[in-house]
Write an enzyme that holds these catalytic residues in place. Structure first.
Site, PDB file in Angstrom:
ATOM      1  N   ASP A 135       0.817  -1.222   0.000  1.00  0.00           N
ATOM      2  CA  ASP A 135       0.000   0.000   0.000  1.00  0.00           C
ATOM      3  C   ASP A 135       0.848   1.269   0.000  1.00  0.00           C
ATOM      4  O   ASP A 135       0.300   2.367  -0.105  1.00  0.00           O
ATOM      5  CB  ASP A 135      -0.914   0.035   1.226  1.00  0.00           C
ATOM      6  N   TYR A 191      -4.658 -10.208  -6.104  1.00  0.00           N
ATOM      7  CA  TYR A 191      -3.730 -11.311  -5.860  1.00  0.00           C
ATOM      8  C   TYR A 191      -2.694 -11.456  -6.965  1.00  0.00           C
ATOM      9  O   TYR A 191      -1.606 -11.998  -6.736  1.00  0.00           O
ATOM     10  CB  TYR A 191      -4.494 -12.621  -5.608  1.00  0.00           C
TER      11      TYR A 191
END
Ligand code: ATP
Ligand code: MG
Length: 442
Positions: free
Chosen positions: A211, A362
């Site tokens: 992030d 993913y």
């Protein structure tokens, strides 16, 4: 994308601890040793006395210690054993960092042994039964070609006493911990336990966050690869949106508390019409809400691309009430809500919108690092070894103002980095998407 919403460090808080005095000549054969008076400027603080804004103090210069080899080291390389562990979620570049640590320790310092701890902190717990892996240069030579981590990873609390027991049993001198904010907090508890026992074991952190939200880590490794991979998904969403009547492409990307991947990939594509991030709350309904803006865009241009960070709009959803093994709250599904609301909105007008939803999360986590991240990861790993061999402990390796630095763990775990929605950076995102400055009704 500098740190914001976080407490600034003070000169004292940027000092790095050591396990003891460095007295052994550094054996590495080439390069320049870091001068002890070299420093990397963080900022110049002109603190005021509390309650009196006019009372400007003399400016204080705040520095980070530069990373790199020192002329004197603490550990005798021939008697040094290192260990490496990867914790938390996957991120591009983990294998590159492991490889760089092993190569620097074995080739530059001729350390005889680097152990790989399997499946995160659980790998230290005897009852789990995970074998330790001997990480040799030949074992790691090609691991950077693959995503994920060759060591495996895990979440879940582990007792620092058990971890330090294992380090003592294995006679480890330097532990390299690769992981996110949770791992850095865990590392701080391991350092405290080592100090309590009066042991000479260094702990060096390599901050990982897909992030890009760790304080004073700008950007984090793997972020560049993540943006590149997210951009491919966005391009797909754009093709889908323009290839159907009333076409809408929606891509959900990672970003629990900070929307850096969403914002940066939107900027890189220039095809995104709405970028929704956790830092910028929005309404769905109402005159100024998201649906009104989307309605306007669709009637004007016939298609739209939406990029939504997973942590956006959480205030619009019921809390999941669930958490993962490490205690991280499970987010509610903003993309599912948006999909339902969008289709209903146009359905009520007799319009059948074609909404294609892509969740590449993913894939983003698991791809191998790109060229930029590979280079970055190798420097992080090499500098971690230099820091550990010098006897430094309780620190992380980061890049600040273009230089590699040592930052105390306590400074990076004090808060999280988030996008400042008043910044020129966020304004550039809004300009590229063309979305309203706010989609809040009040
Ligand atoms: P990610 O970026 O994937 O969130 P992370 O390092 O934050 O990575 P976590 O699962 O939160 O991932 O934590 C990794 C490990 O650190 C886990 O084994 C967890 O139990 C431990 N840990 C997390 N927070 C703390 C804490 N405050 N004190 C001690 N250990 C912690
Ligand atoms: Mg975390």
């Amino acid at each position: 994308m500098k740190a914001c919403n976080s407490e600034s460090p003070t000169p004292k808080s940027t000092e790095i601890s050591t396990v003891g005095p460095a007295k052994i000549a550094n054996p590495i054969a080439f390069g320049r040793f870091v001068e002890e008076d070299d420093a990397v400027l963080v900022n110049i603080s002109r603190r005021t006395v509390e309650g009196n804004p006019k009372s400007r103090k003399k400016p204080e210069h705040i520095y980070f210690e530069p990373a790199g080899p020192r002329d004197k080291i603490y550990y005798d390389p021939s008697k040094t054993k290192c260990a490496v562990v990867t914790c938390g979620g996957l991120c591009p570049g983990l294998n590159d960092v492991i490889r760089a640590i092993v190569m620097a320790a074995c080739h530059e310092y001729k350390v005889p042994s680097v152990l790989g701890i399997q499946y995160g902190l659980a790998g230290f717990v005897p009852e789990q039964g995970y074998d330790v892996v001997e990480l040799t240069p030949s074992f790691v030579s090609r691991i950077h070609e693959f995503g994920g981590t060759v060591l495996g990873s895990s979440r879940g609390p582990q007792d620092p006493e058990v971890i330090v027991d294992a380090l003592e049993r294995m006679n480890v001198s330097i532990l390299f911990m690769i992981g996110g904010d949770g791992t850095m907090r865990a590392a701080a508890t391991v350092v405290a336990e080592i100090e309590k026992r009066g042991l000479s074991i260094s702990v060096v952190g390599l901050p990982k966050t897909i992030d890009n939200d760790i304080n004073y880590v700008s950007p984090s490794f793997g972020f560049d690869t993540s943006v590149e991979t997210a951009a491919m998904a966005i391009k797909g969403a754009h093709v889908e949106a323009t290839g159907a009547p009333w076409g809408i492409g929606m891509v959900k990307v990672m970003g629990r508390d900070a929307g850096f991947i969403a914002a940066q990939s939107a900027l890189s594509c220039q095809e995104v019409n709405f970028c929704l991030i956790p830092e910028d709350p929005f309404d769905i309904h109402g005159e100024k809400g998201f649906l009104a803006a989307l309605d306007e865009r669709m009637k004007r241009r016939g298609n739209a691309v939406i990029v939504v960070a997973e942590g956006a709009g959480q205030d619009l959803l019921a809390a999941s009430g669930k958490a993962d093994a490490s205690g991280n709250v499970q987010l509610s599904d903003i993309a599912a809500l948006l999909k339902k609301e969008i289709l209903e909105h146009f359905g009520k007008q007799g319009i059948e919108a074609t909404l294609k939803y892509i969740d590449p999360s993913y894939i983003i986590r698991s791809v191998p690092a790109n060229a930029n991240d590979r280079i970055y990861c190798s420097f992080l790993g090499i500098h971690a070894v230099h820091a550990g061999m010098s006897g430094r402990t309780g620190l992380v390796i980061s890049r600040w103002n273009g230089r590699y630095v040592h930052i105390p763990m306590a400074v990076v775990t004090r808060g999280k980095k988030r996008i400042n929605t008043c910044s020129n950076y966020w304004r550039a995102v809004l300009e590229s998407t063309g979305q309203p400055v706010t989609m809040k009704n009040d």
